[in-house]
Design an enzyme around this catalytic site. Structure first.
Site, PDB file in Angstrom:
ATOM      1  N   CYS A  85       5.275  -1.852  -5.828  1.00  0.00           N
ATOM      2  CA  CYS A  85       5.694  -2.029  -4.439  1.00  0.00           C
ATOM      3  C   CYS A  85       7.208  -1.811  -4.381  1.00  0.00           C
ATOM      4  CB  CYS A  85       5.352  -3.447  -4.018  1.00  0.00           C
ATOM      5  SG  CYS A  85       5.998  -3.903  -2.399  1.00  0.00           S
ATOM      6  N   CYS A 198       7.152   3.816  -0.057  1.00  0.00           N
ATOM      7  CA  CYS A 198       6.294   2.643   0.132  1.00  0.00           C
ATOM      8  C   CYS A 198       4.961   3.053  -0.467  1.00  0.00           C
ATOM      9  CB  CYS A 198       6.138   2.317   1.612  1.00  0.00           C
ATOM     10  SG  CYS A 198       4.842   1.088   1.923  1.00  0.00           S
TER      11      CYS A 198
HETATM   12  N1  DGL Z   1       3.522  -1.417  -0.503  1.00  0.00           N
HETATM   13  C1  DGL Z   1       4.775  -1.947  -0.220  1.00  0.00           C
HETATM   14  C2  DGL Z   1       5.931  -1.030  -0.588  1.00  0.00           C
HETATM   15  O1  DGL Z   1       5.802  -0.223  -1.451  1.00  0.00           O
HETATM   16  C3  DGL Z   1       5.047  -2.776   0.986  1.00  0.00           C
HETATM   17  C4  DGL Z   1       4.086  -2.873   2.117  1.00  0.00           C
HETATM   18  C5  DGL Z   1       4.313  -4.152   2.914  1.00  0.00           C
HETATM   19  O2  DGL Z   1       3.763  -5.160   2.501  1.00  0.00           O
HETATM   20  O3  DGL Z   1       5.066  -4.121   3.896  1.00  0.00           O
HETATM   21  O4  DGL Z   1       6.996  -1.127  -0.050  1.00  0.00           O
END
Ligand code: DGL
Length: 277
Positions: A85, A198
């Protein structure tokens, strides 16, 4: 300092590699790494309890991720953690390393460097959560690795939610709609390279690609993360043993009942849906 009293059992090659994300975003990263290191055992936590991370304050994000790490540590003592993430990585990685000094963490960092290298017109786009877009960490990456590039930053809050909640049930065409605004802005700005910063956005790779057109290259950090995991395990001689394929299990945080889409996601990636933690 949490986790300091743990023994060394996670040095054992069969201990799992843990992937963490606010939801399903990290699964494509696990898939890539598993393709590279099939003999390893994997556990994945979709932190549905704290989803989404994007709009949260840095301290809240750190607390959420630290809670996930603590739970996984107690239950499985993983040999390595991957923060799959970008938001968690830019805000929590350094603090986690300080808080759990005996554990190894690999972060997912927006792929600014390869994007700046790939861009011919020296204009790149970054599509990320609002949190990541405003992080000093991202400013530093741009300053260090893309000094000669113009950088267009766009958030995709609706995209994260769409992927997490509706990817498998949405009408055809909704995927195109959900990314249309960001794609139009990138086209207007005439960037030739876009960083998917993301992890959730990877699910819409094809739609983003066709909305941006052939001339625009999309870059993410799956390969970088997978190769970094392999490098660490090999340098520390902690690879999973044997020829056979290891296991992969997906857990969820939060209360009962889990929404049905999580089983679909697990099935889609050939991972066992292991329920709530
Ligand atoms: N998947 C996450 C990222 O790479 C964040 C998504 C979220 O929870 O806002 O930033």
């Amino acid at each position: 300092m949490r986790g300091a009293s743990l023994t060394n059992s996670s040095a054992n090659g069969t201990a799992p590699i843990a992937f963490l994300d606010s939801g399903v975003g990290g699964l494509p990263y696990l898939k890539w790494t598993r393709g590279l290191l099939p003999a390893e055992n994997y556990i994945y936590l979709a932190d549905r309890k704290h989803f989404p991370y994007g709009p949260k304050q840095p301290e809240e994000i750190f607390q959420a991720v630290a809670e996930c790490v603590s739970v996984f540590l107690k239950k499985f003592d993983p040999k390595l953690f991957v923060l799959a993430c970008n938001t968690a990585s830019v805000f929590a990685l350094e603090k986690l390393r300080a808080e759990f000094p005996r554990k190894t963490f690999v972060g997912t960092v927006p792929a600014i460097k390869p994007a700046a290298e790939a861009s011919r017109v020296k204009k790149i786009g970054v599509l990320a959560t609002a949190g990541t877009l405003h992080a000093a960490y991202l400013d530093n990456l741009i300053e260090r690795f893309a000094p000669g590039c113009a950088v267009v930053r766009l958030p995709g809050p609706d995209i994260v939610n769409f992927v997490e909640k509706r990817l498998f049930t949405a009408q055809p065409g909704e995927k195109r709609l959900i990314i249309a605004e960001a794609a139009a802005r990138f086209r207007e700005e005439a960037v030739d390279t876009v960083v998917l910063a993301c992890t959730h956005f990877l699910y819409l790779l094809d739609e983003i690609h066709s909305a941006l057109g052939e001339g625009v290259r999309l870059i993410d950090s799956r390969e970088g993360v997978g190769r970094r995991v392999a490098e660490i395990l090999s340098s520390e001689n902690r690879q999973g043993a044997g020829e056979k394929t290891g296991s992969a299990k997906m857990y969820l945080s939060g209360g009962w009942p889990p929404e049905p889409q999580y089983e679909f996601f697990a099935g889609f990636f050939g991972i066992e849906a292991a329920g709530l933690l």
